[in-house]
Scaffold this motif. Structure first.
Motif, PDB file in Angstrom:
ATOM      1  N   LEU A   6       0.635  -0.904   0.024  1.00 47.69           N
ATOM      2  CA  LEU A   6       0.347  -0.236  -0.020  1.00 47.69           C
ATOM      3  C   LEU A   6       0.608   1.414   0.171  1.00 47.69           C
ATOM      4  O   LEU A   6       0.274   1.826  -1.140  1.00 47.69           O
ATOM      5  CB  LEU A   6      -0.998   0.098   0.890  1.00 47.69           C
ATOM      6  CG  LEU A   6      -2.044   0.718   1.606  1.00 47.69           C
ATOM      7  CD1 LEU A   6      -2.687   1.254   0.561  1.00 47.69           C
ATOM      8  CD2 LEU A   6      -2.411   1.098   3.031  1.00 47.69           C
ATOM      9  N   TYR A   7       2.077   1.157   0.809  1.00 48.06           N
ATOM     10  CA  TYR A   7       3.039   2.184   1.449  1.00 48.06           C
ATOM     11  C   TYR A   7       3.430   2.302  -0.452  1.00 48.06           C
ATOM     12  O   TYR A   7       3.824   3.948  -0.702  1.00 48.06           O
ATOM     13  CB  TYR A   7       4.099   2.325   2.486  1.00 48.06           C
ATOM     14  CG  TYR A   7       3.658   2.307   3.138  1.00 48.06           C
ATOM     15  CD1 TYR A   7       1.500   3.257   3.701  1.00 48.06           C
ATOM     16  CD2 TYR A   7       4.019   2.372   4.660  1.00 48.06           C
ATOM     17  CE1 TYR A   7       1.698   3.135   4.427  1.00 48.06           C
ATOM     18  CE2 TYR A   7       3.692   2.603   5.703  1.00 48.06           C
ATOM     19  CZ  TYR A   7       2.161   2.814   6.345  1.00 48.06           C
ATOM     20  OH  TYR A   7       1.318   3.319   7.212  1.00 48.06           O
ATOM     21  N   GLN A   8       3.630   1.642  -0.944  1.00 45.45           N
ATOM     22  CA  GLN A   8       4.628   1.742  -2.093  1.00 45.45           C
ATOM     23  C   GLN A   8       3.699   1.650  -3.173  1.00 45.45           C
ATOM     24  O   GLN A   8       4.114   2.974  -3.950  1.00 45.45           O
ATOM     25  CB  GLN A   8       5.240   0.054  -3.150  1.00 45.45           C
ATOM     26  CG  GLN A   8       6.350  -0.331  -2.126  1.00 45.45           C
ATOM     27  CD  GLN A   8       6.763  -2.147  -2.289  1.00 45.45           C
ATOM     28  OE1 GLN A   8       5.789  -1.842  -3.161  1.00 45.45           O
ATOM     29  NE2 GLN A   8       7.913  -2.013  -1.824  1.00 45.45           N
ATOM     30  N   GLU A   9       2.459   2.159  -3.058  1.00 45.06           N
ATOM     31  CA  GLU A   9       1.200   2.655  -3.655  1.00 45.06           C
ATOM     32  C   GLU A   9       1.492   3.843  -4.015  1.00 45.06           C
ATOM     33  O   GLU A   9       1.346   5.030  -5.141  1.00 45.06           O
ATOM     34  CB  GLU A   9       0.504   1.588  -4.410  1.00 45.06           C
ATOM     35  CG  GLU A   9      -1.215   1.905  -5.066  1.00 45.06           C
ATOM     36  CD  GLU A   9      -0.991   0.911  -5.515  1.00 45.06           C
ATOM     37  OE1 GLU A   9      -1.948   0.367  -5.808  1.00 45.06           O
ATOM     38  OE2 GLU A   9       0.367   0.258  -6.250  1.00 45.06           O
ATOM     39  N   VAL A  10       1.692   4.458  -2.607  1.00 42.72           N
ATOM     40  CA  VAL A  10       1.549   5.453  -1.872  1.00 42.72           C
ATOM     41  C   VAL A  10       2.541   6.738  -2.665  1.00 42.72           C
ATOM     42  O   VAL A  10       2.176   7.626  -3.024  1.00 42.72           O
ATOM     43  CB  VAL A  10       1.760   6.112  -0.251  1.00 42.72           C
ATOM     44  CG1 VAL A  10       0.979   8.015  -0.454  1.00 42.72           C
ATOM     45  CG2 VAL A  10      -0.369   5.559  -0.049  1.00 42.72           C
ATOM     46  N   ILE A  11       3.277   5.746  -2.669  1.00 42.40           N
ATOM     47  CA  ILE A  11       5.097   6.792  -3.370  1.00 42.40           C
ATOM     48  C   ILE A  11       4.525   6.558  -4.505  1.00 42.40           C
ATOM     49  O   ILE A  11       5.170   7.572  -5.459  1.00 42.40           O
ATOM     50  CB  ILE A  11       6.181   5.793  -2.787  1.00 42.40           C
ATOM     51  CG1 ILE A  11       6.219   5.900  -1.046  1.00 42.40           C
ATOM     52  CG2 ILE A  11       7.437   6.380  -3.119  1.00 42.40           C
ATOM     53  CD1 ILE A  11       7.263   5.819  -0.185  1.00 42.40           C
ATOM     54  N   LEU A  12       3.831   5.538  -5.169  1.00 43.13           N
ATOM     55  CA  LEU A  12       4.516   5.655  -6.703  1.00 43.13           C
ATOM     56  C   LEU A  12       3.370   6.579  -7.421  1.00 43.13           C
ATOM     57  O   LEU A  12       3.313   7.187  -8.491  1.00 43.13           O
ATOM     58  CB  LEU A  12       3.725   4.502  -7.616  1.00 43.13           C
ATOM     59  CG  LEU A  12       4.760   3.675  -8.746  1.00 43.13           C
ATOM     60  CD1 LEU A  12       5.992   4.320  -8.613  1.00 43.13           C
ATOM     61  CD2 LEU A  12       4.356   1.928  -9.416  1.00 43.13           C
ATOM     62  N   ASP A  13       2.129   6.603  -6.650  1.00 43.82           N
ATOM     63  CA  ASP A  13       1.394   7.743  -7.163  1.00 43.82           C
ATOM     64  C   ASP A  13       1.658   8.995  -7.447  1.00 43.82           C
ATOM     65  O   ASP A  13       1.456   9.810  -7.950  1.00 43.82           O
ATOM     66  CB  ASP A  13      -0.146   7.371  -6.343  1.00 43.82           C
ATOM     67  CG  ASP A  13      -0.736   6.455  -6.365  1.00 43.82           C
ATOM     68  OD1 ASP A  13      -0.944   6.106  -7.143  1.00 43.82           O
ATOM     69  OD2 ASP A  13      -2.217   6.680  -5.568  1.00 43.82           O
ATOM     70  N   HIS A  14       2.704   9.387  -6.088  1.00 50.70           N
ATOM     71  CA  HIS A  14       3.258  10.855  -5.924  1.00 50.70           C
ATOM     72  C   HIS A  14       4.571  10.966  -7.242  1.00 50.70           C
ATOM     73  O   HIS A  14       4.366  12.402  -7.517  1.00 50.70           O
ATOM     74  CB  HIS A  14       3.282  10.710  -4.471  1.00 50.70           C
ATOM     75  CG  HIS A  14       2.363  11.180  -3.803  1.00 50.70           C
ATOM     76  ND1 HIS A  14       2.267  12.958  -3.511  1.00 50.70           N
ATOM     77  CD2 HIS A  14       1.836  10.651  -2.212  1.00 50.70           C
ATOM     78  CE1 HIS A  14       1.058  13.042  -2.240  1.00 50.70           C
ATOM     79  NE2 HIS A  14       1.072  11.847  -1.966  1.00 50.70           N
ATOM     80  N   TYR A  15       4.794  10.150  -7.228  1.00 50.54           N
ATOM     81  CA  TYR A  15       5.864   9.898  -8.183  1.00 50.54           C
ATOM     82  C   TYR A  15       4.801  10.011  -9.854  1.00 50.54           C
ATOM     83  O   TYR A  15       5.783  11.256 -10.524  1.00 50.54           O
ATOM     84  CB  TYR A  15       6.674   8.418  -8.206  1.00 50.54           C
ATOM     85  CG  TYR A  15       7.831   8.639  -9.042  1.00 50.54           C
ATOM     86  CD1 TYR A  15       8.844   9.906  -9.489  1.00 50.54           C
ATOM     87  CD2 TYR A  15       7.851   8.267 -10.303  1.00 50.54           C
ATOM     88  CE1 TYR A  15       9.773   9.409 -10.333  1.00 50.54           C
ATOM     89  CE2 TYR A  15       8.747   7.359 -11.125  1.00 50.54           C
ATOM     90  CZ  TYR A  15       9.468   8.975 -11.118  1.00 50.54           C
ATOM     91  OH  TYR A  15      10.415   8.527 -12.251  1.00 50.54           O
ATOM     92  N   LYS A  16       4.470   9.853  -9.904  1.00 52.80           N
ATOM     93  CA  LYS A  16       4.074  10.083 -11.199  1.00 52.80           C
ATOM     94  C   LYS A  16       2.593  11.521 -11.140  1.00 52.80           C
ATOM     95  O   LYS A  16       2.832  11.530 -12.327  1.00 52.80           O
ATOM     96  CB  LYS A  16       2.848   8.681 -11.674  1.00 52.80           C
ATOM     97  CG  LYS A  16       3.658   8.009 -11.670  1.00 52.80           C
ATOM     98  CD  LYS A  16       2.231   6.639 -11.782  1.00 52.80           C
ATOM     99  CE  LYS A  16       2.782   5.179 -12.634  1.00 52.80           C
ATOM    100  NZ  LYS A  16       2.141   4.155 -11.914  1.00 52.80           N
ATOM    101  N   ASN A  17       2.326  11.910 -10.142  1.00 56.26           N
ATOM    102  CA  ASN A  17       1.460  12.828 -10.632  1.00 56.26           C
ATOM    103  C   ASN A  17       1.969  13.432  -8.976  1.00 56.26           C
ATOM    104  O   ASN A  17       0.931  14.443  -8.449  1.00 56.26           O
ATOM    105  CB  ASN A  17       0.068  12.597 -10.068  1.00 56.26           C
ATOM    106  CG  ASN A  17      -0.579  11.951 -11.612  1.00 56.26           C
ATOM    107  OD1 ASN A  17      -0.189  12.328 -12.501  1.00 56.26           O
ATOM    108  ND2 ASN A  17      -1.411  10.405 -10.768  1.00 56.26           N
ATOM    109  N   PRO A  18       2.974  13.691  -9.336  1.00 58.07           N
ATOM    110  CA  PRO A  18       3.467  15.121  -8.623  1.00 58.07           C
ATOM    111  C   PRO A  18       3.053  16.219  -7.958  1.00 58.07           C
ATOM    112  O   PRO A  18       2.158  16.999  -8.801  1.00 58.07           O
ATOM    113  CB  PRO A  18       5.532  15.145  -8.201  1.00 58.07           C
ATOM    114  CG  PRO A  18       5.363  15.468 -10.041  1.00 58.07           C
ATOM    115  CD  PRO A  18       3.927  14.558 -10.386  1.00 58.07           C
TER     116      PRO A  18
END
Ligand code: ZN
Length: 145
Positions: A6-18
Motif C-alpha cells: 500500500l505504501y509503495q502504491e502511495v509513493i508511486l502515485d506521488h511520483y507519477k502525479n507530483p
C-alpha cells in the motif's frame, strides 16, 4: 493488500502525479538542493506572509522516493505557520532516523507515513529527506529576512 505494498502504491502515485511541481514566480526564497549520493536535485520556491507558508512550489529530477517525498512535503506544509511546519518536518525526520522502528503518525504526516519503510535503507534516507531539508533551509532564510 499489505501495508508495505500500500505504501509503495502511495509513493508511486506521488511520483507519477507530483503535487505543486511547477515553480511559481516571485518566491520569498528559492533554494536548490542536491543529493549527490543518488543524483536527486530539487529547486524549491516558498512564499511567506510573515510566518505563514502561503505557497510551496518546486521542480526537480531524481528517483521516485525523492520526487514523491517532495510532493508529500509540499502538500502537507502549504498553509502552515512556520512553527507547525517545523513540527511536522521534525516528525518526518524522526521516522527517517528510526531505522524502521517508528511507523509515524498519520494524523500529522498524512501520506508521509508511507516513507517509514524507507528508513530501513540508509542509502535512501537522503532521497526521502531532500525536499524537506530544502524547505527547512528556505524557511529559515525567509524568516531571517
Ligand atoms: Zn534518490
Amino acid at each position: 493488500m499489505n501495508l508495505e505494498s500500500l505504501y509503495q502504491e502511495v509513493i508511486l502515485d506521488h511520483y507519477k502525479n507530483p503535487l505543486n511541481k511547477a515553480l511559481h514566480e516571485n518566491p520569498t526564497v528559492q533554494v536548490h538542493h542536491v543529493n549527490t549520493s543518488c543524483g536527486d536535485e530539487v529547486t524549491l520556491n516558498i512564499h511567506l506572509k510573515d510566518d505563514l507558508v502561503t505557497d510551496i512550489s518546486w521542480d526537480g529530477v531524481g528517483c521516485s522516493i525523492s520526487i514523491a517525498s517532495t510532493s508529500v512535503m509540499s502538500d502537507l506544509l502549504i498553509g502552515k505557520h512556520a512553527e507547525e511546519a517545523i513540527e511536522i518536518l521534525n516528525s518526518f525526520v524522526e521516522i527517517m532516523q528510526s531505522k524502521g522502528a517508528k511507523p509515524g503518525d498519520e494524523e500529522i504526516l498524512g501520506d508521509g507515513v508511507a516513507f517509514s519503510g524507507v528508513s530501513r535503507f540508509p542509502a535512501r534516507i537522503k532521497c526521502a529527506l531532500l525536499g524537506w531539508m530544502a524547505f527547512k533551509d528556505a524557511l529559515s532564510q525567509g524568516l531571517t529576512r
